[in-house]
Design a protein around this motif. Structure first.
Motif, PDB file in Angstrom:
ATOM      1  N   UNK A  77       1.798  12.796  -7.850  1.00  0.00           N
ATOM      2  CA  UNK A  77       1.157  13.405  -8.596  1.00  0.00           C
ATOM      3  C   UNK A  77      -0.278  14.096  -8.174  1.00  0.00           C
ATOM      4  N   UNK A  78      -0.714  13.775  -6.737  1.00  0.00           N
ATOM      5  CA  UNK A  78      -1.915  14.257  -6.427  1.00  0.00           C
ATOM      6  C   UNK A  78      -1.808  14.787  -5.157  1.00  0.00           C
ATOM      7  N   UNK A  79      -2.872  15.621  -4.654  1.00  0.00           N
ATOM      8  CA  UNK A  79      -2.514  16.143  -3.129  1.00  0.00           C
ATOM      9  C   UNK A  79      -2.889  15.056  -2.078  1.00  0.00           C
ATOM     10  N   UNK A  80      -1.842  14.823  -1.372  1.00  0.00           N
ATOM     11  CA  UNK A  80      -2.176  13.750  -0.492  1.00  0.00           C
ATOM     12  C   UNK A  80      -3.563  13.563   0.490  1.00  0.00           C
TER      13      UNK A  80
ATOM     14  N   UNK B 270      -2.327   9.020   7.807  1.00  0.00           N
ATOM     15  CA  UNK B 270      -2.338   8.331   6.340  1.00  0.00           C
ATOM     16  C   UNK B 270      -1.962   9.703   5.635  1.00  0.00           C
ATOM     17  N   UNK B 271      -2.672  10.960   5.866  1.00  0.00           N
ATOM     18  CA  UNK B 271      -2.237  12.060   4.860  1.00  0.00           C
ATOM     19  C   UNK B 271      -0.628  12.427   5.069  1.00  0.00           C
TER      20      UNK B 271
ATOM     21  N   UNK C 159       8.453  12.078  11.396  1.00  0.00           N
ATOM     22  CA  UNK C 159       8.511  11.749  12.972  1.00  0.00           C
ATOM     23  C   UNK C 159       6.925  11.791  13.575  1.00  0.00           C
ATOM     24  N   UNK C 160       6.448  12.865  13.253  1.00  0.00           N
ATOM     25  CA  UNK C 160       5.000  13.162  13.538  1.00  0.00           C
ATOM     26  C   UNK C 160       4.059  11.850  12.911  1.00  0.00           C
ATOM     27  N   UNK C 161       4.239  11.587  11.637  1.00  0.00           N
ATOM     28  CA  UNK C 161       3.535  10.463  11.222  1.00  0.00           C
ATOM     29  C   UNK C 161       3.849   8.925  12.107  1.00  0.00           C
ATOM     30  N   UNK C 162       4.995   8.845  12.202  1.00  0.00           N
ATOM     31  CA  UNK C 162       5.445   7.588  12.958  1.00  0.00           C
ATOM     32  C   UNK C 162       4.700   7.500  14.392  1.00  0.00           C
TER      33      UNK C 162
ATOM     34  N   UNK D  19       0.915  -1.118   0.039  1.00  0.00           N
ATOM     35  CA  UNK D  19      -0.023  -0.079  -0.020  1.00  0.00           C
ATOM     36  C   UNK D  19       0.918   1.206  -0.030  1.00  0.00           C
ATOM     37  N   UNK D  20       1.874   1.148   0.709  1.00  0.00           N
ATOM     38  CA  UNK D  20       2.791   2.331   1.010  1.00  0.00           C
ATOM     39  C   UNK D  20       3.331   2.661  -0.616  1.00  0.00           C
ATOM     40  N   UNK D  21       3.956   1.611  -1.348  1.00  0.00           N
ATOM     41  CA  UNK D  21       4.263   1.915  -2.588  1.00  0.00           C
ATOM     42  C   UNK D  21       3.459   2.765  -3.540  1.00  0.00           C
TER      43      UNK D  21
END
Length: 228
Positions: free
Chosen positions: A31-34, A83-84, A155-158, A21-23
């Motif tokens: 190419x698109x806004x997260x 996820x964003x 770091x925030x994401x993790x 999924x991460x790939x």
């Protein structure tokens, strides 16, 4: 099979799916806004959750009736925002570098399990956590060139991912897996719908297949994680 071994298998399947999924997320996030990518994924996720809830023994009404609704809503929104951030960092920092840092999530989970879950972490495990964080610093290679500020988002994401995992475990003590799954999809979709339309763009025809694959991996991966 003992329940803990079954949980390990579910976790293995979940994180294998998340790797794929991460790939896909990196490709689409380039190419698109997260926020837009995450919103479309969550719309499909929410539909899938509603269908599963309707087919469950208690129906949608049973899935909604959480014993700790604010906990369930909080973890659902937290994951959506995480996820964003992850899609953004995959596109900007790079998949390999981001994953090297995201791999520290289990260390943070172990540390957070003490104050939030009341679990015991012995000195050997604390030593392993400390060594693990040293490994993260080695990956970052701090030198005279300065610190890359974009890594702060990683770091925030993790941290958010680790907190979500702990809150999921906490929620499982009072609510069923179906209830947790329901709030993961619906609360997250509601939160992203408040923001995502402002970033709406047209998707190229060749990328709709990737978007479908992202939706499928997102749904199946998080269900396996909740079961674990």
């Amino acid at each position: 099979m003992p329940s803990h071994k079954t949980g390990y298998l579910y976790a293995l399947v979940a994180f294998t799916i998340f790797a794929a999924q991460d790939g896909i997320s990196k490709h689409l996030g380039t190419f698109y806004p997260p926020v837009f990518v995450a919103m479309l994924r969550y719309w499909a996720f929410a539909v899938f959750v509603l269908l599963m809830a309707a087919r469950s023994s208690g129906g949608i009404r049973g899935a909604v009736m959480a014993n700790r609704p604010w906990l369930q809503i909080s973890r659902g929104v937290l994951l959506a925002v995480q996820i964003v951030f992850s899609i953004f960092t995959f596109a900007v920092v790079g998949l390999a570098h981001s994953h090297s840092i995201l791999a520290s999530a289990p260390l943070i989970v172990a540390a957070l399990s003490v104050p939030l879950l009341g679990e015991h972490v012995g000195w050997r495990r604390w030593c392993a956590i400390f060594v693990g964080f040293i490994g993260v610093l080695v990956i970052l290679k701090p030198d005279g060139e300065g610190f890359d500020n974009s890594l702060l988002i990683t770091f925030v994401a993790v941290f958010m991912l680790a907190l979500y995992s702990v809150l999921t475990r906490l929620g499982s003590k009072s609510d069923s897996a179906m209830t947790s799954f329901f709030y993961t999809g619906v609360a997250g979709a509601a939160a992203l719908t408040l923001v995502g339309p402002f970033y709406w763009v047209s998707i190229a025809p060749q990328d709709w297949g990737w978007m479908l694959a992202l939706c499928i991996t997102g749904m199946s991966g998080h269900y396996c994680l909740i079961k674990a």
